[in-house]
Design an enzyme around this catalytic site. Structure first.
Site, short mmCIF file in Angstrom:
data_model
loop_
_atom_site.label_atom_id
_atom_site.label_comp_id
_atom_site.label_asym_id
_atom_site.label_seq_id
_atom_site.Cartn_x
_atom_site.Cartn_y
_atom_site.Cartn_z
N GLU A 185 41.10 49.86 35.02
CA GLU A 185 39.78 50.58 35.33
C GLU A 185 40.23 51.55 36.30
OE1 GLU A 185 36.88 47.82 36.26
OE2 GLU A 185 36.82 46.67 34.37
N GLU A 212 39.40 42.09 26.10
CA GLU A 212 38.31 41.54 26.78
C GLU A 212 36.88 41.53 25.96
OE1 GLU A 212 37.32 42.70 30.92
OE2 GLU A 212 39.39 43.21 31.30
N ASP A 255 41.18 49.24 30.39
CA ASP A 255 40.09 50.04 30.62
C ASP A 255 38.91 49.74 29.59
OD1 ASP A 255 38.42 51.62 32.15
OD2 ASP A 255 39.94 53.21 32.62
O1 G3I Z 1 34.17 32.44 43.27
C1 G3I Z 1 33.02 32.51 44.17
C2 G3I Z 1 32.28 31.30 44.57
O2 G3I Z 1 32.72 30.79 45.82
C3 G3I Z 1 30.87 31.98 45.09
O3 G3I Z 1 29.97 30.87 45.60
C4 G3I Z 1 30.18 32.75 44.13
C5 G3I Z 1 28.79 33.32 44.68
O4 G3I Z 1 28.78 34.44 44.20
O5 G3I Z 1 31.04 33.89 43.74
C6 G3I Z 1 32.32 33.33 43.03
O6 G3I Z 1 33.05 34.60 42.77
C7 G3I Z 1 32.67 35.27 41.64
C8 G3I Z 1 33.74 35.28 40.57
O7 G3I Z 1 33.28 36.00 39.49
C9 G3I Z 1 34.04 33.79 40.22
O8 G3I Z 1 33.11 33.26 39.39
C10 G3I Z 1 32.14 36.71 42.03
O9 G3I Z 1 31.27 36.56 42.89
C11 G3I Z 1 31.79 37.43 40.78
O10 G3I Z 1 31.80 38.77 41.25
C12 G3I Z 1 32.96 37.45 39.87
O11 G3I Z 1 32.85 37.98 38.80
C13 G3I Z 1 33.87 38.34 37.89
C14 G3I Z 1 33.98 39.85 37.63
O12 G3I Z 1 35.04 40.47 36.77
C15 G3I Z 1 34.07 40.48 39.05
O13 G3I Z 1 34.48 41.84 38.82
C16 G3I Z 1 33.64 37.79 36.53
O14 G3I Z 1 33.67 36.31 36.75
C17 G3I Z 1 34.70 38.13 35.64
O15 G3I Z 1 34.41 38.01 34.27
C18 G3I Z 1 34.75 39.72 35.48
O16 G3I Z 1 35.60 40.07 34.69
C19 G3I Z 1 35.98 41.73 34.47
C20 G3I Z 1 37.39 41.88 34.17
O17 G3I Z 1 38.31 41.23 35.23
C21 G3I Z 1 37.60 43.51 33.85
N1 G3I Z 1 36.83 44.08 33.02
C22 G3I Z 1 35.44 43.73 32.89
C23 G3I Z 1 35.17 42.13 33.51
C24 G3I Z 1 33.71 41.80 33.38
O18 G3I Z 1 33.19 42.36 34.47
#
Ligand code: G3I
Length: 409
Positions: A195, A313, A245
């Site tokens: 990205e 993705e 991206d």
């Molecule tokens: O691990 C913590 C946990 O300890 C906590 O209790 C909880 C509370 O919010 O958060 C957990 O972390 C989260 C993590 O996912 C694991 O579940 C984060 O808040 C959350 O922001 C994170 O989101 C991920 C996101 O990327 C972050 O930008 C998504 O799972 C993941 O699917 C997503 O993947 C991205 C790709 O890397 C790039 N392209 C877009 C795609 C979708 O957004």
């Protein structure tokens, strides 16, 4: 002789009985010959198990295998988490059976693998690599450099001041080199950067961009990308290196910006092997636009004939971007459109594979119960973007793709 006749009669009765039982559990339109062969049944074997498509779980023995169905064209993969790798669980069986390329949803991002300057945590990716080696699967590393899920220590010194370009370049090279070297020969593909383009055109205004900028003074400001790719290639010359991206498939201007930037880097000899299209689409996706934007990106093959694209993705939201509702009614009409869009996309992927420009399609998750789209961009939403539902049942979109693969074989 009498005994042999008796056995034949018994066998014939058993076959007749099992067919009748199956018919009793289903409607007649589910009894087309395509149903049987699509389920992995041997054609012409009238003793094979009948599969009612409404009730097949992704881990069932009679379920087809998605990656096997498409193996003549490309790998089919999914994002997952190490908690899915517990042998004997349904999740584990699904991964082994349905996919042959994997990426960690979160476990190989900078915050997970390099949380502070002196601490590397390779455990999650090592677990995936071990699984992949045992089951003959491929691994994508996602991602070495990103503006999100990247710890602040990269950008600040102990006093909280922003570090200099020299310091950040040194940290970047050390980060990329250490991780890629550690997984040399084990991780097949790296999303080296993720990205890097902004939402309003040009490069994203990230800390990487702001601090490193035009480091070599040659007039362009994507030097951190060039440095990352060069370090990754030096650490593992055989790994495929991807620039990943979103919205490249829907925004022509973003596809052109990506094309121009990568063209310039390829001309400078930067080792970029391909572009990853995340492909987070929705059920209204215009596949002609996807095709024409991919054609723009593939003009890079005029510079590097081996340049590829990957789908990294994939998912298909049941809500358009501006829709803020949390539930969607899955009417027959809606499901038909959803399935048709998936089929059209996979028809395109097959065409690209046949041209030699695509060899991997990875979903962002493997079931509707665990998709980031249940919490983004509207939290508490129930979305259904994948091919397997939240109970692990195969959805009609899954069967549409199996039928497509069969019809093209
Ligand atoms: O691990 C913590 C946990 O300890 C906590 O209790 C909880 C509370 O919010 O958060 C957990 O972390 C989260 C993590 O996912 C694991 O579940 C984060 O808040 C959350 O922001 C994170 O989101 C991920 C996101 O990327 C972050 O930008 C998504 O799972 C993941 O699917 C997503 O993947 C991205 C790709 O890397 C790039 N392209 C877009 C795609 C979708 O957004």
């Amino acid at each position: 002789m009498k005994m042999k006749q008796l056995l034949s009669a018994l066998l014939a009765f058993a076959v007749l009985f099992s067919v009748m039982t199956a018919c009793g559990n289903t409607s007649t339109d589910e009894l087309s010959s395509g149903e049987g062969t699509a389920s992995g049944e041997t054609a012409g074997d009238d003793t094979a198990t009948y599969v009612n498509r409404d009730n097949v779980y992704a881990y069932d023995e009679e379920a087809p295998s998605l990656y096997e169905a498409f193996s003549q064209w490309f790998k089919v993969g999914t994002a997952m988490n190490p908690s899915d790798l517990v042998e004997g669980t349904e999740e584990f069986e699904i991964l082994v059976k349905q996919y042959n390329i994997f990426t960690l949803e979160n476990g190989s991002k900078p915050d997970a693998m390099h949380p502070s300057e002196d601490v590397y945590n390779f455990t999650q990716l090592e677990q995936l690599v071990e699984f992949a080696n045992e089951y003959d699967k491929s691994v994508r590393g996602h991602t070495l450099v990103w503006h999100s899920q990247c710890p602040d220590w990269f950008f600040y010194d102990d006093d909280g001041n922003t570090v200099s370009a020299d310091v950040l370049v040194e940290r970047l090279i050390e980060h990329v080199t250490t991780i890629v070297s550690h997984f040399k020969g084990e991780v097949d593909v790296w999303d080296v950067v993720n990205e890097v383009l902004g939402d309003s055109g040009g490069l994203r205004d990230s800390m990487w961009y702001q601090i490193i900028g035009d480091y070599d003074g040659d007039g362009d400001s994507y030097d951190y990308i060039e440095i990352a790719f060069t370090a990754a290639h030096e650490a593992d010359p055989d790994a495929r290196l991807i620039i990943n991206d979103y919205s490249l498939e829907s925004s022509e201007s973003k596809a052109i910006t990506m094309y121009m930037m990568v063209k310039s880097m390829l001309e400078e000899g930067i080792p970029i092997d391909g572009i990853g299209l995340q492909m987070h689409v929705d059920y209204t996706v215009d596949v002609d636009t996807v095709r024409s934007n991919i054609e723009i990106l593939l003009k890079l093959r005029n510079i590097d004939p081996d340049f590829v694209i990957e789908i990294t993705e994939l998912d298909m939201s049941c809500f358009t971007w501006s829709d803020t509702s949390t539930e969607v009614e899955l009417t027959d009409e809606f499901v038909e459109q959803f399935d048709t869009k998936y089929t059209e996309l996979f028809e395109l992927f097959i065409e690209l594979a046949e041209e030699g420009t695509l060899d991997s399609v990875v979903f962002w998750g493997y079931n509707d119960g665990a998709t980031w789209l249940n919490s983004y961009p509207v939290s508490g939403r129930t979305n259904h973007p994948l091919l397997i539902d939240s109970d692990y049942k195969l959805k009609s979109a899954y069967w549409s793709l199996i039928d497509l693969a069969e019809s093209k074989s």
